[in-house]
Each structure stands twice: as structure tokens, then as C-alpha cells.
Design a protein around this motif. Structure first.
Motif, PDB file in Angstrom:
ATOM      1  N   UNK A  54     -12.386  21.425  30.226  1.00  0.00           N
ATOM      2  CA  UNK A  54     -13.105  21.870  29.036  1.00  0.00           C
ATOM      3  C   UNK A  54     -14.568  22.154  29.021  1.00  0.00           C
ATOM      4  N   UNK A  55     -15.259  21.836  30.116  1.00  0.00           N
ATOM      5  CA  UNK A  55     -16.649  21.938  30.253  1.00  0.00           C
ATOM      6  C   UNK A  55     -16.919  22.193  31.751  1.00  0.00           C
ATOM      7  N   UNK A  56     -17.679  23.108  32.142  1.00  0.00           N
ATOM      8  CA  UNK A  56     -18.285  23.156  33.629  1.00  0.00           C
ATOM      9  C   UNK A  56     -19.528  22.478  33.583  1.00  0.00           C
ATOM     10  N   UNK A  57     -19.501  21.402  34.433  1.00  0.00           N
ATOM     11  CA  UNK A  57     -20.793  20.440  34.584  1.00  0.00           C
ATOM     12  C   UNK A  57     -20.808  20.012  35.610  1.00  0.00           C
ATOM     13  N   UNK A  58     -21.794  18.817  35.864  1.00  0.00           N
ATOM     14  CA  UNK A  58     -21.773  18.092  37.359  1.00  0.00           C
ATOM     15  C   UNK A  58     -20.912  16.954  37.120  1.00  0.00           C
ATOM     16  N   UNK A  59     -20.332  16.444  36.026  1.00  0.00           N
ATOM     17  CA  UNK A  59     -19.606  15.202  36.024  1.00  0.00           C
ATOM     18  C   UNK A  59     -17.971  15.806  35.949  1.00  0.00           C
ATOM     19  N   UNK A  60     -17.310  15.373  36.793  1.00  0.00           N
ATOM     20  CA  UNK A  60     -15.969  15.730  36.960  1.00  0.00           C
ATOM     21  C   UNK A  60     -15.349  15.062  35.730  1.00  0.00           C
ATOM     22  N   UNK A  61     -14.063  15.408  35.144  1.00  0.00           N
ATOM     23  CA  UNK A  61     -13.201  14.508  34.113  1.00  0.00           C
ATOM     24  C   UNK A  61     -12.654  13.555  34.978  1.00  0.00           C
ATOM     25  N   UNK A  62     -12.236  12.850  34.143  1.00  0.00           N
ATOM     26  CA  UNK A  62     -11.140  11.743  34.715  1.00  0.00           C
ATOM     27  C   UNK A  62      -9.906  12.329  34.965  1.00  0.00           C
ATOM     28  N   UNK A  63      -8.760  11.105  34.967  1.00  0.00           N
ATOM     29  CA  UNK A  63      -7.622  11.661  35.576  1.00  0.00           C
ATOM     30  C   UNK A  63      -6.883  12.097  34.103  1.00  0.00           C
ATOM     31  N   UNK A  64      -6.227  13.453  34.105  1.00  0.00           N
ATOM     32  CA  UNK A  64      -5.355  13.667  33.211  1.00  0.00           C
ATOM     33  C   UNK A  64      -4.057  12.786  32.942  1.00  0.00           C
ATOM     34  N   UNK A  65      -3.584  12.190  32.096  1.00  0.00           N
ATOM     35  CA  UNK A  65      -2.401  11.388  32.076  1.00  0.00           C
ATOM     36  C   UNK A  65      -1.725  11.909  30.780  1.00  0.00           C
ATOM     37  N   UNK A  66      -0.161  12.202  31.282  1.00  0.00           N
ATOM     38  CA  UNK A  66       0.840  12.620  30.326  1.00  0.00           C
ATOM     39  C   UNK A  66       1.922  11.437  30.347  1.00  0.00           C
ATOM     40  N   UNK A  67       2.404  11.029  29.178  1.00  0.00           N
ATOM     41  CA  UNK A  67       3.106   9.962  28.981  1.00  0.00           C
ATOM     42  C   UNK A  67       4.241  10.355  27.887  1.00  0.00           C
ATOM     43  N   UNK A  68       5.365   9.869  28.037  1.00  0.00           N
ATOM     44  CA  UNK A  68       6.602   9.929  27.213  1.00  0.00           C
ATOM     45  C   UNK A  68       6.446   8.726  26.005  1.00  0.00           C
ATOM     46  N   UNK A  69       6.615   9.208  24.856  1.00  0.00           N
ATOM     47  CA  UNK A  69       6.507   8.020  23.748  1.00  0.00           C
ATOM     48  C   UNK A  69       7.495   8.239  22.831  1.00  0.00           C
ATOM     49  N   UNK A  70       8.190   7.142  22.433  1.00  0.00           N
ATOM     50  CA  UNK A  70       9.136   6.972  21.417  1.00  0.00           C
ATOM     51  C   UNK A  70       8.567   7.520  19.988  1.00  0.00           C
ATOM     52  N   UNK A  71       9.249   7.978  19.049  1.00  0.00           N
ATOM     53  CA  UNK A  71       8.845   8.307  17.768  1.00  0.00           C
ATOM     54  C   UNK A  71       8.957   7.284  16.689  1.00  0.00           C
ATOM     55  N   UNK A  72       7.818   7.168  15.888  1.00  0.00           N
ATOM     56  CA  UNK A  72       7.591   6.119  14.935  1.00  0.00           C
ATOM     57  C   UNK A  72       7.071   6.664  13.751  1.00  0.00           C
ATOM     58  N   UNK A  73       8.051   6.977  12.781  1.00  0.00           N
ATOM     59  CA  UNK A  73       7.493   7.611  11.403  1.00  0.00           C
ATOM     60  C   UNK A  73       6.784   8.804  11.649  1.00  0.00           C
ATOM     61  N   UNK A  74       7.216   9.753  12.385  1.00  0.00           N
ATOM     62  CA  UNK A  74       6.899  11.000  12.650  1.00  0.00           C
ATOM     63  C   UNK A  74       5.506  11.246  13.446  1.00  0.00           C
ATOM     64  N   UNK A  75       5.393  10.314  14.339  1.00  0.00           N
ATOM     65  CA  UNK A  75       4.295  10.171  14.918  1.00  0.00           C
ATOM     66  C   UNK A  75       4.535   9.384  16.275  1.00  0.00           C
ATOM     67  N   UNK A  76       3.833   9.515  17.382  1.00  0.00           N
ATOM     68  CA  UNK A  76       4.022   8.872  18.870  1.00  0.00           C
ATOM     69  C   UNK A  76       4.203   7.254  18.404  1.00  0.00           C
ATOM     70  N   UNK A  77       5.150   6.497  19.051  1.00  0.00           N
ATOM     71  CA  UNK A  77       5.277   5.297  18.692  1.00  0.00           C
ATOM     72  C   UNK A  77       4.697   4.639  19.878  1.00  0.00           C
ATOM     73  N   UNK A  78       5.780   4.015  20.682  1.00  0.00           N
ATOM     74  CA  UNK A  78       5.392   3.088  22.046  1.00  0.00           C
ATOM     75  C   UNK A  78       5.504   4.007  23.118  1.00  0.00           C
ATOM     76  N   UNK A  79       4.910   3.770  24.094  1.00  0.00           N
ATOM     77  CA  UNK A  79       4.845   4.424  25.540  1.00  0.00           C
ATOM     78  C   UNK A  79       6.161   3.959  26.177  1.00  0.00           C
TER      79      UNK A  79
END
Length: 186
Positions: A54-79
Motif C-alpha cells: 500500500x505504500x513504497x517506503x523504507x519500512x517494510x510492512x509486517x506479515x500479511x495474515x489470512x484466517x478463516x472465521x465462522x459467521x456470527x450475525x452476518x460478521x466474522x465470528x471466531x477464528x
């Protein structure tokens, strides 16, 4: 674990015109997309998204994390699972497919809504990632699962999920979900 068939891709929109827009993923923002499985239980194999820096600079971003979550009331619930993958090797605005695998082969129940959540809790707010999106409402040919809502959570502001109705949003996250091709016993 049972023997599996060949990997299948019941949901993808990666072949739609991309990206129409992008969503932040950094220490301030998490992003998510929901999907609903088909009529048979199966096991999650991998998730692929389009991502860029998202930005070119001197500080590299951290680690991109993808997770699977349950559904809770039409929003992410538990990992349910943290997927394994690598950070996108790309530049700002150059969206590339990045695949994350589920080494635990999480069981996905039939006709059930789940969420893929992207986060980078360690990134400086100005050095994160973009999750690419498309303005197309279509799924790729061969998709049999439903792509659902998208949402974002401002961790700093309130930490709540703000979910957009898929009928009114202008763009949808670019995502592909693959399973093991094995129909799980019920």
C-alpha cells in the motif's frame, strides 16, 4: 484424515476485471469477505487473493495474515484457522495473486457461511497491504459457492466490523477458495 480427490475451486472471481478498487490491510484495518459453501461438506485447501503493497517506503510492512472465521450475525465470528502463505512480492498498486493454504484442512460444513479475514497487526499504519477488488458482481465460470458480504474493521477506532450489503456495494474483494475435492461424511 481420509484420502482426498483432486483440488477443486468452487468459488473464484479472480478472472473478473481487477482491481476496481482496494481495501487497506495494516495495523489499523482488517478486511473480510464472506462466502457460503454448497450442499456438501468438504475440507478447505487454500485461499488466493490479489494483493499489493500500500505504500513504497523504507519500512517494510509486517506479515500479511489470512484466517478463516465462522459467521456470527452476518460478521466474522471466531477464528477457525490461520492459513499459511507468503507476503506478496510486488510493488505499490501492482496486484498479484497470493495463495495461503490450510495445513489443518478445516472441515467446511454444507450450506454454511464463513469469512476470510486479512490482517497485518504489526504493520506501521502507512506500510501495509491492499486487498484488490473488482467492480464486477460475477463469479468466474465454474463457481458453485456464493460470494457474500465484504467488511472492514478499524481496530484503532472501535474494533467493530462494518459490513456492506452485497447488493449495494460498488466492489467485491478478489478471492478464490479451493477445497480438497473430498465430500466429507455427514
Amino acid at each position: 484424515l481420509p484420502a482426498f480427490g483432486s483440488i477443486t475451486t468452487p468459488l473464484s472471481n479472480l478472472n473478473q476485471p481487477n482491481p476496481g478498487s482496494a481495501y487497506n490491510v495494516d495495523s489499523r484495518f482488517r478486511s473480510a469477505v464472506s462466502f457460503t459453501t454448497g450442499s456438501q461438506a468438504t475440507y478447505l485447501s487454500s485461499v488466493t487473493i490479489l494483493a499489493s503493497l500500500s505504500y513504497a517506503g523504507n519500512n517494510p510492512p509486517g506479515d500479511l495474515i489470512l484466517s478463516l472465521y465462522s459467521n456470527s450475525g452476518s460478521a466474522p465470528g471466531s477464528s477457525l484457522a490461520i492459513l499459511t502463505g507468503s507476503n506478496p512480492n510486488t510493488s505499490v498498486g501492482n496486484f498479484v495473486p497470493v495463495t495461503f493454504t490450510d495445513s489443518g484442512l478445516t472441515l467446511l460444513a454444507a450450506n454454511t457461511t464463513y469469512w476470510i479475514v486479512a490482517s497485518d497487526p504489526t504493520a506501521d499504519p502507512t506500510y501495509g497491504y491492499y486487498w484488490g477488488a473488482t467492480f464486477s458482481t460475477s463469479a468466474d465460470s465454474g463457481s458453485s459457492w456464493d460470494l457474500g458480504q465484504v467488511g472492514a474493521s478499524n481496530v484503532v477506532f472501535d474494533g467493530l466490523w462494518h459490513i456492506n450489503d452485497p447488493a449495494t456495494i460498488e466492489s467485491r474483494f478478489s478471492v478464490q477458495v479451493s477445497d480438497t475435492g473430498y465430500v466429507a461424511p455427514v
